[in-house]
Design a protein around this motif. Structure first.
Motif, PDB file in Angstrom:
ATOM      1  N   VAL A  14     -63.141   6.053  57.565  1.00 63.32           N
ATOM      2  CA  VAL A  14     -64.325   6.898  57.699  1.00 63.32           C
ATOM      3  C   VAL A  14     -64.193   7.764  58.953  1.00 63.32           C
ATOM      4  CG1 VAL A  14     -66.843   6.964  57.787  1.00 63.32           C
ATOM      5  CG2 VAL A  14     -65.684   5.018  56.693  1.00 63.32           C
ATOM      6  N   PRO A  15     -63.928   9.064  58.806  1.00 57.62           N
ATOM      7  CA  PRO A  15     -63.990   9.959  59.976  1.00 57.62           C
ATOM      8  C   PRO A  15     -65.446  10.151  60.397  1.00 57.62           C
ATOM      9  CG  PRO A  15     -62.781  10.942  58.134  1.00 57.62           C
ATOM     10  CD  PRO A  15     -63.522   9.771  57.597  1.00 57.62           C
ATOM     11  N   ASP A  18     -63.295   7.901  65.204  1.00 57.39           N
ATOM     12  CA  ASP A  18     -64.391   8.625  65.853  1.00 57.39           C
ATOM     13  C   ASP A  18     -63.889   9.879  66.556  1.00 57.39           C
ATOM     14  OD1 ASP A  18     -67.220   8.779  66.742  1.00 57.39           O
ATOM     15  OD2 ASP A  18     -66.239   8.708  68.705  1.00 57.39           O
ATOM     16  N   ASN A  19     -64.495  11.006  66.206  1.00 56.24           N
ATOM     17  CA  ASN A  19     -64.119  12.303  66.757  1.00 56.24           C
ATOM     18  C   ASN A  19     -64.998  12.703  67.936  1.00 56.24           C
ATOM     19  OD1 ASN A  19     -61.813  13.384  65.574  1.00 56.24           O
ATOM     20  ND2 ASN A  19     -62.897  14.077  63.741  1.00 56.24           N
ATOM     21  N   ALA A  61     -58.340  13.262  61.860  1.00 54.70           N
ATOM     22  CA  ALA A  61     -58.949  11.933  61.908  1.00 54.70           C
ATOM     23  C   ALA A  61     -58.498  11.079  60.724  1.00 54.70           C
ATOM     24  CB  ALA A  61     -60.470  12.060  61.931  1.00 54.70           C
ATOM     25  N   VAL A  62     -58.477  11.665  59.535  1.00 53.54           N
ATOM     26  CA  VAL A  62     -58.026  10.926  58.361  1.00 53.54           C
ATOM     27  C   VAL A  62     -56.562  10.506  58.519  1.00 53.54           C
ATOM     28  CG1 VAL A  62     -57.491  11.115  55.895  1.00 53.54           C
ATOM     29  CG2 VAL A  62     -59.696  11.909  56.756  1.00 53.54           C
ATOM     30  N   ASN A  63     -55.735  11.411  59.003  1.00 55.34           N
ATOM     31  CA  ASN A  63     -54.313  11.080  59.197  1.00 55.34           C
ATOM     32  C   ASN A  63     -54.139   9.910  60.152  1.00 55.34           C
ATOM     33  OD1 ASN A  63     -53.472  13.053  57.443  1.00 55.34           O
ATOM     34  ND2 ASN A  63     -52.932  14.530  59.028  1.00 55.34           N
ATOM     35  N   ASN A  76     -66.541   9.991  53.463  1.00 57.03           N
ATOM     36  CA  ASN A  76     -67.328  10.693  54.479  1.00 57.03           C
ATOM     37  C   ASN A  76     -68.409   9.779  55.051  1.00 57.03           C
ATOM     38  OD1 ASN A  76     -65.863  12.994  54.013  1.00 57.03           O
ATOM     39  ND2 ASN A  76     -67.611  14.281  53.503  1.00 57.03           N
ATOM     40  N   SER A  77     -68.786  10.033  56.281  1.00 57.06           N
ATOM     41  CA  SER A  77     -69.765   9.171  56.946  1.00 57.06           C
ATOM     42  C   SER A  77     -71.173   9.324  56.386  1.00 57.06           C
ATOM     43  CB  SER A  77     -69.775   9.452  58.450  1.00 57.06           C
ATOM     44  OG  SER A  77     -70.142  10.805  58.704  1.00 57.06           O
ATOM     45  N   ASP A  78     -71.434  10.412  55.649  1.00 57.08           N
ATOM     46  CA  ASP A  78     -72.776  10.632  55.095  1.00 57.08           C
ATOM     47  C   ASP A  78     -72.848  10.249  53.616  1.00 57.08           C
ATOM     48  OD1 ASP A  78     -71.136  12.696  54.280  1.00 57.08           O
ATOM     49  OD2 ASP A  78     -72.613  14.282  54.594  1.00 57.08           O
TER      50      ASP A  78
END
Length: 336
Positions: free
Chosen positions: A9-10, A39-40, A69-71, A86-88
């Motif tokens: 989860v980015p 976490d970005n 982030a996914v990579n 996705n986080s949402d």
């Protein structure tokens, strides 16, 4: 274990949404081996809340973009399967179980389910992606009322980055997401890469997820529009050989100009122009540095034509959006 799944989860802020997603992952009938939050640079306590719920958090330190982030999550993955979510998003309790059941079939490398609008669960947020010859994508069914057109399982070529399950091995075969895309269309680019390598997936309509949609910036945020506009050009730069670029010049011009008119309607035309300028200026570099399979122009044209037919078929059966009505009207003769 061969059926273990890591959920990647980015995250960039949105603490309440992250907590809701993790809750839905913990409630899965097929339990995830690990929840990996990348976490970005969140500033609202989202990563700390995720850790409190048992997730492992990798901190990037700043907003590196969705693809990066996914990579990182893929590189950290220790299981044979991974889900990118996705986080949402909120997952139905049997989401992993249903997708895993379909993805374990021979020749299937990924699976995607039906994604409904979290605020109106009778309406489609998306299913799987499709790409027209002009380099613009449509998430099949987006904005439509749910119905029989979206309730049959089928083979797919483009899995949405919103919520999909993958064999982890596919990323060692096809490569990671293209980080030059940052966010938006990076999943379409990866899907096109997989299609060129003949890696197919399945659409599983019984696997339900619920998506808030564009929770970080908003669907018509100027930065969203700029990146989509730029990445449409990058997609063409990476995959269309010179011969195909000439042959498809008219659909490319039509589809991307029409998208600019949609941006104009949403008061984002300047962002659209900035994106196109960035795409044109980076065209040669994107083409030169492209990491993709060796492309057979005939095969690529077949993939694009088939994907475009999917768009036209669903549009015809559910009512044409103005964008696609005009696109198909202007490119029908050229397609023949």
């Amino acid at each position: 274990m061969p059926n273990d799944v890591t959920v990647i989860v980015p995250v960039w802020n949105g603490r309440a949404l992250v907590e809701r997603l993790i809750g839905s992952v913990l409630a899965q009938s097929h339990r995830a081996a690990e929840i990996l939050i990348v976490d970005n640079g969140s500033e609202d306590g989202a990563p700390e809340a995720a850790e409190a719920l048992g997730a492992r958090v990798v901190r990037m330190g700043s907003n590196t973009g969705f693809a990066c982030a996914v990579n990182r999550g893929i590189q950290e993955c220790r299981t044979g399967w991974l889900a990118i979510v996705n986080s949402d998003v909120e997952l139905a309790a049997d989401w992993i179980e249903r997708l895993l059941g379909a993805a374990r079939q021979p020749g299937v490398w990924f699976a995607a389910g039906k994604i409904l609008d979290a605020l109106d669960r009778s309406r489609i947020d998306g299913t799987y992606d499709a790409l027209c010859r002009g380099g613009c994508a449509w998430r099949i069914g987006q904005g439509r009322e749910d119905g029989p057109e979206f309730s049959s399982d089928c083979e797919i070529r483009f899995a949405p980055g919103t919520a999909s399950l993958f064999r982890t091995e596919i990323f060692s075969r096809a490569g990671l997401l293209d980080e030059t895309f940052e966010s938006y269309l990076e999943d379409v680019e990866f899907g096109l890469r997989c299609a060129c390598l003949d890696y197919a997936g399945r659409y599983v309509p019984e696997a339900l997820a619920y998506h808030v949609g564009s929770a970080a910036l908003g669907k018509w945020h100027r930065e969203t529009v700029r990146r989509i506009s730029r990445n449409q050009v990058f997609l063409v730069a990476k995959y269309y050989p010179a011969s195909l670029l000439c042959r498809l010049a008219w659909p490319i011009l039509v589809s991307q100009t029409l998208w600019g008119l949609v941006a104009l309607r949403h008061r984002c035309f300047l962002a659209f122009l900035r994106g196109k300028l960035a795409g044109v200026m980076g065209f040669a570099t994107a083409r030169q540095n492209a990491v993709r399979p060796r492309i057979d122009p005939k095969r690529l044209l077949q993939i694009l034509a088939q994907s475009e037919r999917e768009i036209r078929d669903i549009q015809r059966r559910t009512g044409f959006d103005r964008y696609w009505r005009v696109y198909f009207a202007l490119t029908a003769r050229e397609a023949d």
